[in-house]
Design an enzyme around this catalytic site. Structure first.
Site, PDB file in Angstrom:
ATOM      1  N   ILE A   1       5.230  -1.009  -4.047  1.00 55.38           N
ATOM      2  CA  ILE A   1       4.006  -0.966  -3.644  1.00 55.38           C
ATOM      3  C   ILE A   1       3.665   0.686  -4.380  1.00 55.38           C
ATOM      4  O   ILE A   1       2.420   0.589  -5.095  1.00 55.38           O
ATOM      5  CB  ILE A   1       3.407  -0.624  -2.043  1.00 55.38           C
ATOM      6  CG1 ILE A   1       1.931  -1.107  -2.284  1.00 55.38           C
ATOM      7  CG2 ILE A   1       4.057   0.055  -1.370  1.00 55.38           C
ATOM      8  CD1 ILE A   1       1.324  -2.072  -2.808  1.00 55.38           C
TER       9      ILE A   1
ATOM     10  N   LYS B   1      -0.687   0.392   4.517  1.00 57.75           N
ATOM     11  CA  LYS B   1      -0.908  -0.507   5.663  1.00 57.75           C
ATOM     12  C   LYS B   1       0.440  -1.279   5.904  1.00 57.75           C
ATOM     13  O   LYS B   1       1.084  -1.372   4.788  1.00 57.75           O
ATOM     14  CB  LYS B   1      -2.229  -1.500   5.113  1.00 57.75           C
ATOM     15  CG  LYS B   1      -1.948  -2.462   4.034  1.00 57.75           C
ATOM     16  CD  LYS B   1      -1.273  -3.809   4.540  1.00 57.75           C
ATOM     17  CE  LYS B   1      -0.674  -4.474   3.428  1.00 57.75           C
ATOM     18  NZ  LYS B   1       0.164  -5.771   4.006  1.00 57.75           N
TER      19      LYS B   1
ATOM     20  N   ASP C   1       2.268  -9.257   8.169  1.00 56.06           N
ATOM     21  CA  ASP C   1       2.246  -8.185   6.854  1.00 56.06           C
ATOM     22  C   ASP C   1       1.097  -8.560   6.071  1.00 56.06           C
ATOM     23  O   ASP C   1       0.314  -7.699   5.637  1.00 56.06           O
ATOM     24  CB  ASP C   1       3.391  -7.726   6.091  1.00 56.06           C
ATOM     25  CG  ASP C   1       3.280  -6.875   5.097  1.00 56.06           C
ATOM     26  OD1 ASP C   1       3.366  -5.554   5.411  1.00 56.06           O
ATOM     27  OD2 ASP C   1       3.334  -7.099   4.217  1.00 56.06           O
TER      28      ASP C   1
END
Length: 306
Positions: free
Chosen positions: A13, A89, A167
């Site tokens: 990410i 997140k 998730d």
């Protein structure tokens, strides 16, 4: 002057989203990182956040991109060291630790930002504006994808605190909590593989104060085309957000939207929070996940192998 920022956790990410956006941002200067397995292509990459903070006195902000189970100690250290903190997140492994981090940020006069990237998808804000003042009849959320494609070999995501199918599912909940009136869980089920600690699927039923039926189906076993849709039926027609909120339809007619810029939107928001000296720590999406663990029926299903 650009805010000097470092990243903790150079994983997928960070490489796919954080680094390119920071490189293009007029508000930030990315010049250092801390990571066990990868290196930033500039400056020094340290083996720990402790080393990074000690060695880089000009560091003003830190983006935490490591798994949520290990994020609290890093966030606490950063905040207590006077650094502004961006939380990828989900913002943590528990609601209580996030609340404590908020208190620490306030005590040290720094910004804490719990980010929800899907809220910055192109269709989300137009959807929220279109729904304002309309009467909801029903809501259906369908978020189904292939875990082998999106999270290959990521053991942490199946462990306690890793959230499993929540998730990605929390992305849907982050959109729903932004565009809909407050709602709560009434019943549901979560399916947990026999060899895993976190769920692979969930079917949840919610309602709001007006009694609107809201259903959500999350599944990590979908192959082929992936499904990230939210459909809202109202007294003025049907709204559909598709492809994670990047497409919006009204009664089946696709609407014109600006280009995708989820993480650019997040970092624009973070910069604004830092400049104003305030925090944004919304945990509404995560609260719904916690409620699912509290109230939904737990079903054991066949073992899952990567």
């Amino acid at each position: 002057m650009a805010i000097k920022i470092g990243i903790v956790g150079i994983g997928k990410i960070a490489r796919d989203q954080h680094i390119p956006v920071l490189d293009a941002s007029p508000d930030f200067e990315l010049f250092t990182a801390a990571s066990h397995n990868s290196k930033l292509d500039r400056g020094t990459t340290y083996g720990s956040i402790e080393e990074m903070i000690a060695a880089e006195p000009s560091l003003e902000a830190i983006a935490l991109c490591q798994p949520p189970q290990v994020r609290f100690d890093a966030a606490r250290l950063a905040l207590q060291s006077g650094k502004h903190v961006f939380l990828e997140k989900p913002p943590g492994a528990t609601l209580s630790e996030i609340r404590l981090l908020r208190d620490i940020a306030d005590a040290h006069g720094v910004t804490l930002f719990a980010s929800w990237h899907s809220r910055y998808a192109s269709g989300v804000e137009p959807a929220r504006q279109w729904l304002a003042g309309k009467t909801l009849k029903s809501v259906a959320i369908e978020w189904k994808e292939d875990v082998r494609h999106w999270h290959p070999g990521q053991a942490w995501i199946w462990q306690p605190g890793g959230m499993g199918v929540f998730d990605p599912g929390i992305n849907a909940l982050s959109i729903a909590t932004h565009i809909l009136p407050p709602f709560f869980l009434t019943e549901g089920s979560i399916e947990v593989p026999a060899n895993r600690a976190a769920p692979i699927a969930a079917d949840l039923r919610f309602t709001d104060a007006a009694g609107t039926p809201i259903v959500a189906a999350f599944d990590w076993r979908q192959t082929g085309p992936q499904t990230w849709d939210i459909r809202v039926d109202t007294d003025a027609g049907q709204l559909t957000l598709s492809k994670g909120g990047s497409e919006m339809y009204l009664d089946g007619v696709q609407q014109s939207l600006p280009p995708e810029a989820e993480y650019r939107g997040l970092y624009d928001r973070f910069a604004d929070l830092v400049k104003r000296g305030v925090s944004d720590v919304d945990v509404a999406p995560m609260r719904h996940v916690a409620d699912a663990y509290l109230r939904a029926e737990r079903l054991q299903v066949e073992a899952f192998e990567d």
